[in-house]
Design an enzyme around this catalytic site. Structure first.
Site, mmCIF file in Angstrom:
data_model
loop_
_atom_site.group_PDB
_atom_site.id
_atom_site.type_symbol
_atom_site.label_atom_id
_atom_site.label_comp_id
_atom_site.label_asym_id
_atom_site.label_seq_id
_atom_site.Cartn_x
_atom_site.Cartn_y
_atom_site.Cartn_z
ATOM 1 N N ASP A 9 5.348 9.089 18.402
ATOM 2 C CA ASP A 9 5.510 8.983 16.948
ATOM 3 C C ASP A 9 6.508 7.865 16.610
ATOM 4 O OD1 ASP A 9 7.693 10.407 18.012
ATOM 5 O OD2 ASP A 9 7.982 11.593 16.175
ATOM 6 N N HIS A 242 16.437 9.990 24.109
ATOM 7 C CA HIS A 242 15.520 11.134 24.215
ATOM 8 C C HIS A 242 14.221 10.754 24.929
ATOM 9 C CE1 HIS A 242 17.995 13.596 21.613
ATOM 10 N NE2 HIS A 242 17.865 12.781 20.593
HETATM 11 O O1 RIB Z 1 14.523 15.248 18.973
HETATM 12 C C1 RIB Z 1 14.263 13.962 19.438
HETATM 13 C C2 RIB Z 1 12.813 13.617 19.336
HETATM 14 O O2 RIB Z 1 12.408 13.673 17.970
HETATM 15 C C3 RIB Z 1 12.464 12.230 19.801
HETATM 16 O O3 RIB Z 1 11.175 12.254 20.358
HETATM 17 C C4 RIB Z 1 12.472 11.449 18.522
HETATM 18 O O4 RIB Z 1 11.713 10.268 18.618
HETATM 19 C C5 RIB Z 1 11.878 12.424 17.558
HETATM 20 O O5 RIB Z 1 10.483 12.399 17.646
HETATM 21 CA CA CA Z 2 9.524 10.602 19.576
#
Ligand code: RIB
Ligand code: CA
Length: 315
Positions: A9, A242
């Protein structure tokens, strides 16, 4: 090389992870599937197309879900990723177009084409994966692995980033997540328990900018908005990596420690989006019974993950 489908995303940290995947000699990127999350589906798909065009990637983009299975769409986190989802760099409209094939159908087709070879790397909500299981439940048995950036067990105080107990990707579509964790494919959750330990500091970002060609300069520019957001929340050591941590798990799984047990996702009430793993297996916990044991990362060599990212971007 490991065949992956990159479900995303974009999203600043998604963009950073996509370039990591593209530059990694260990990864064969079969395709990119998009989902609503950090921005609306039109924007996350546009951003994926922009990235593939700008960096001349061979992978095709497949548009996916703009709506969670059950819960209504909540406002997008533009305060984290910018209104354009890429830190307000205002990307040029791409000439490339998404495939006419839907993301979930692409996932099904690739799992059938390469049985036991494909890893699904899901770094957004899990809606597309749930739709793929809906279309063809048997494909769970065809996946090599599913690696999910999402969720949190609450270790070291990392319970959630949308609520005290829910991480954004799981909170955005908890029903899809519960289906994905319950399917008969091997899932590894790379959640906040580990990703909040992998902190990218400014000195490393500057080295990536200066040592990493156009990709390095791009990830530096695009991460400014994201770095500012986390700095303003009081994080002094950098910003959490992340999505690239999920990719790092695919490339070098030995950098992580895991525990196994069935995972459930809370689908209503104030704890909606919480991920709960039953560990041990010696007690018959009703709602976890009959579900497959999945892996959850609980430890990480953060320095090694960051070094892997830097090395790959600067190669
Ligand atoms: O909580 C972090 C996640 O949420 C990551 O994948 C960030 O890109 C959002 O999608
Ligand atoms: Ca993400």
């Amino acid at each position: 090389m490991q065949k992956i489908i990159f479900d995303t995303d974009p999203g600043i940290d998604d963009a950073m992870a996509l370039l990591f995947a593209e530059l990694s000699p260990a990864i064969d990127l079969l395709g990119i599937t998009t989902v609503r999350g950090n921005a609306d589906i039109e924007i996350t798909t546009r951003n994926a197309l922009y990235l593939t065009e700008r960096f001349d990637m061979a992978a095709t983009v497949y548009r996916g879900a703009g709506q969670a299975l059950v819960v209504p769409n909540t406002p997008v986190p533009d305060f984290v990723h910018g209104e354009d989802g890429l830190g307000n760099i205002n990307p040029e409209p791409p000439k490339r177009e998404a495939s006419s094939l839907d993301a979930a159908q692409f996932i099904v087709d690739q799992l059938r084409r390469y049985p036991s070879e494909v890893t699904l790397v899901a770094i957004g909500r899990l809606t597309n994966l749930a739709h793929a299981l809906e279309l063809a439940p048997d494909v769970a048995g065809l996946a090599k692995a599913v690696v999910v950036m999402g969720g949190a067990l609450g270790r070291d105080g990392h319970g959630g980033n949308v609520t005290p107990c829910a991480e954004a990707n799981i909170y955005g579509d908890p029903h899809a997540a519960d289906i994905v964790f319950g399917a008969a494919w091997p899932v590894t959750m790379v959640g906040l328990d580990v990703t909040m330990q992998v902190m990218m500091d400014e000195a490393r970002m500057q080295r990536i900018r200066d040592g990493g060609e156009e990709e390095g300069r791009f990830v530096y520019d695009v991460s400014r908005f994201y770095a500012d957001f986390y700095r303003n929340t009081g994080m002094t050591t950098g910003f959490p990596v992340h999505d690239s941590s999920a990719l790092a798990f695919v490339v070098e799984p030995e950098l992580f420690t895991k525990q196994t047990g069935p995972v459930r996702v809370v689908c209503d009430g104030i704890a909606i989006g919480q991920t709960i793993q039953a560990v041990g297996g010696d007690r018959p916990f009703e709602h976890w019974q009959g579900r497959p044991a999945q892996s959850v990362c609980v430890g990480v060599d953060a320095e090694a993950v960051l070094a892997l990212y830097e090395r790959t971007l600067c190669s």
